[in-house]
Motif scaffolding. Structure first.
Motif, PDB file in Angstrom:
ATOM      1  N   GLN A  12      28.649  46.852  33.467  1.00 46.17           N
ATOM      2  CA  GLN A  12      30.056  46.509  33.273  1.00 46.17           C
ATOM      3  C   GLN A  12      30.929  47.556  33.962  1.00 46.17           C
ATOM      4  OE1 GLN A  12      30.755  46.009  29.016  1.00 46.17           O
ATOM      5  NE2 GLN A  12      30.926  43.808  29.419  1.00 46.17           N
ATOM      6  N   VAL A  13      31.900  47.067  34.735  1.00 45.39           N
ATOM      7  CA  VAL A  13      32.827  47.950  35.444  1.00 45.39           C
ATOM      8  C   VAL A  13      34.232  47.352  35.388  1.00 45.39           C
ATOM      9  CG1 VAL A  13      31.084  48.881  37.022  1.00 45.39           C
ATOM     10  CG2 VAL A  13      32.351  46.840  37.682  1.00 45.39           C
ATOM     11  N   ASP A  14      35.208  48.168  35.718  1.00 47.04           N
ATOM     12  CA  ASP A  14      36.581  47.681  35.802  1.00 47.04           C
ATOM     13  C   ASP A  14      36.733  46.720  36.970  1.00 47.04           C
ATOM     14  OD1 ASP A  14      37.575  49.222  33.668  1.00 47.04           O
ATOM     15  OD2 ASP A  14      37.868  50.951  34.980  1.00 47.04           O
ATOM     16  N   GLU A  15      37.610  45.736  36.823  1.00 49.78           N
ATOM     17  CA  GLU A  15      37.937  44.849  37.942  1.00 49.78           C
ATOM     18  C   GLU A  15      38.421  45.700  39.111  1.00 49.78           C
ATOM     19  OE1 GLU A  15      40.122  41.025  37.785  1.00 49.78           O
ATOM     20  OE2 GLU A  15      40.018  41.394  35.613  1.00 49.78           O
ATOM     21  N   GLY A  16      38.054  45.311  40.327  1.00 48.75           N
ATOM     22  CA  GLY A  16      38.474  46.038  41.520  1.00 48.75           C
ATOM     23  C   GLY A  16      37.509  47.122  41.953  1.00 48.75           C
ATOM     24  N   THR A  17      36.451  47.349  41.178  1.00 49.72           N
ATOM     25  CA  THR A  17      35.442  48.355  41.514  1.00 49.72           C
ATOM     26  C   THR A  17      34.535  47.822  42.606  1.00 49.72           C
ATOM     27  OG1 THR A  17      35.462  49.162  39.237  1.00 49.72           O
ATOM     28  CG2 THR A  17      33.537  49.729  40.558  1.00 49.72           C
ATOM     29  N   THR A  18      34.192  48.657  43.583  1.00 52.76           N
ATOM     30  CA  THR A  18      33.245  48.216  44.606  1.00 52.76           C
ATOM     31  C   THR A  18      31.841  48.184  44.014  1.00 52.76           C
ATOM     32  OG1 THR A  18      32.751  50.418  45.472  1.00 52.76           O
ATOM     33  CG2 THR A  18      34.613  49.218  46.489  1.00 52.76           C
ATOM     34  N   THR A  65      32.532  45.985  49.430  1.00 50.77           N
ATOM     35  CA  THR A  65      32.441  44.740  48.669  1.00 50.77           C
ATOM     36  C   THR A  65      32.892  44.961  47.237  1.00 50.77           C
ATOM     37  OG1 THR A  65      30.549  44.095  50.044  1.00 50.77           O
ATOM     38  CG2 THR A  65      30.871  42.887  47.985  1.00 50.77           C
ATOM     39  N   VAL A  66      33.919  44.255  46.827  1.00 53.85           N
ATOM     40  CA  VAL A  66      34.423  44.365  45.455  1.00 53.85           C
ATOM     41  C   VAL A  66      33.513  43.553  44.535  1.00 53.85           C
ATOM     42  CG1 VAL A  66      36.369  43.866  43.930  1.00 53.85           C
ATOM     43  CG2 VAL A  66      36.776  44.743  46.240  1.00 53.85           C
ATOM     44  N   ALA A  67      33.117  44.168  43.442  1.00 56.80           N
ATOM     45  CA  ALA A  67      32.269  43.497  42.453  1.00 56.80           C
ATOM     46  C   ALA A  67      33.043  42.375  41.784  1.00 56.80           C
ATOM     47  CB  ALA A  67      31.797  44.496  41.412  1.00 56.80           C
ATOM     48  N   VAL A  68      32.337  41.251  41.540  1.00 59.30           N
ATOM     49  CA  VAL A  68      32.946  40.122  40.836  1.00 59.30           C
ATOM     50  C   VAL A  68      32.028  39.704  39.692  1.00 59.30           C
ATOM     51  CG1 VAL A  68      34.229  39.287  42.830  1.00 59.30           C
ATOM     52  CG2 VAL A  68      31.951  38.402  42.404  1.00 59.30           C
ATOM     53  N   GLU A  69      32.620  39.049  38.729  1.00 56.88           N
ATOM     54  CA  GLU A  69      31.881  38.599  37.548  1.00 56.88           C
ATOM     55  C   GLU A  69      30.661  37.781  37.957  1.00 56.88           C
ATOM     56  OE1 GLU A  69      30.806  38.267  33.752  1.00 56.88           O
ATOM     57  OE2 GLU A  69      32.643  39.332  34.299  1.00 56.88           O
ATOM     58  N   GLY A  70      29.501  38.146  37.390  1.00 59.17           N
ATOM     59  CA  GLY A  70      28.267  37.393  37.610  1.00 59.17           C
ATOM     60  C   GLY A  70      27.517  37.717  38.890  1.00 59.17           C
ATOM     61  N   MET A  71      28.009  38.645  39.687  1.00 61.13           N
ATOM     62  CA  MET A  71      27.360  38.997  40.960  1.00 61.13           C
ATOM     63  C   MET A  71      25.957  39.533  40.710  1.00 61.13           C
ATOM     64  SD  MET A  71      28.916  41.667  43.750  1.00 61.13           S
ATOM     65  CE  MET A  71      30.028  40.548  44.587  1.00 61.13           C
ATOM     66  N   GLU A  72      25.032  39.176  41.614  1.00 61.43           N
ATOM     67  CA  GLU A  72      23.644  39.651  41.552  1.00 61.43           C
ATOM     68  C   GLU A  72      23.406  40.567  42.752  1.00 61.43           C
ATOM     69  OE1 GLU A  72      21.034  38.789  39.449  1.00 61.43           O
ATOM     70  OE2 GLU A  72      22.290  37.528  38.157  1.00 61.43           O
ATOM     71  N   VAL A  73      22.972  41.807  42.486  1.00 57.48           N
ATOM     72  CA  VAL A  73      22.765  42.802  43.526  1.00 57.48           C
ATOM     73  C   VAL A  73      21.334  43.319  43.447  1.00 57.48           C
ATOM     74  CG1 VAL A  73      23.533  45.026  44.457  1.00 57.48           C
ATOM     75  CG2 VAL A  73      25.186  43.489  43.386  1.00 57.48           C
ATOM     76  N   GLY A  74      20.672  43.415  44.606  1.00 57.80           N
ATOM     77  CA  GLY A  74      19.338  44.002  44.683  1.00 57.80           C
ATOM     78  C   GLY A  74      19.350  45.124  45.705  1.00 57.80           C
TER      79      GLY A  74
END
Length: 77
Positions: A12-18, A65-74
């Motif tokens: 979980q991060v603040d909106e606007g976080t990369t 890349t700004v993180a968005v809700e539900g994003m999957e990162v590997g």
């Protein structure tokens, strides 16, 4: 706050976080082919040390890349 998944871990991060910053906040490192931990170096997309697979797209520069809700990162590229 938004939630994304990095290497199978919910973060979980603040909106606007990369995505790169989200990874650093969560303490998730990427390893080189020799097993050495790699961290984002330049923070502006030049060095490519932050690259990861984002929502199935490999080689994404996560510092741009700004993180968005539900994003999957590997990070295992």
């Amino acid at each position: 706050m938004i939630t994304l998944t990095i290497d199978g871990r919910r973060v979980q991060v603040d909106e606007g976080t990369t995505v790169a910053e989200a990874r650093l906040q969560a303490g998730i490192t990427r390893e080189s082919v020799t097993g050495t931990p790699r961290e984002p170096a330049c923070g502006m997309g030049i060095c490519w040390e932050c690259r990861a697979t984002v929502d199935g797209v490999p080689g994404v520069r996560t510092c741009l890349t700004v993180a968005v809700e539900g994003m999957e990162v590997g990070t295992g590229e």
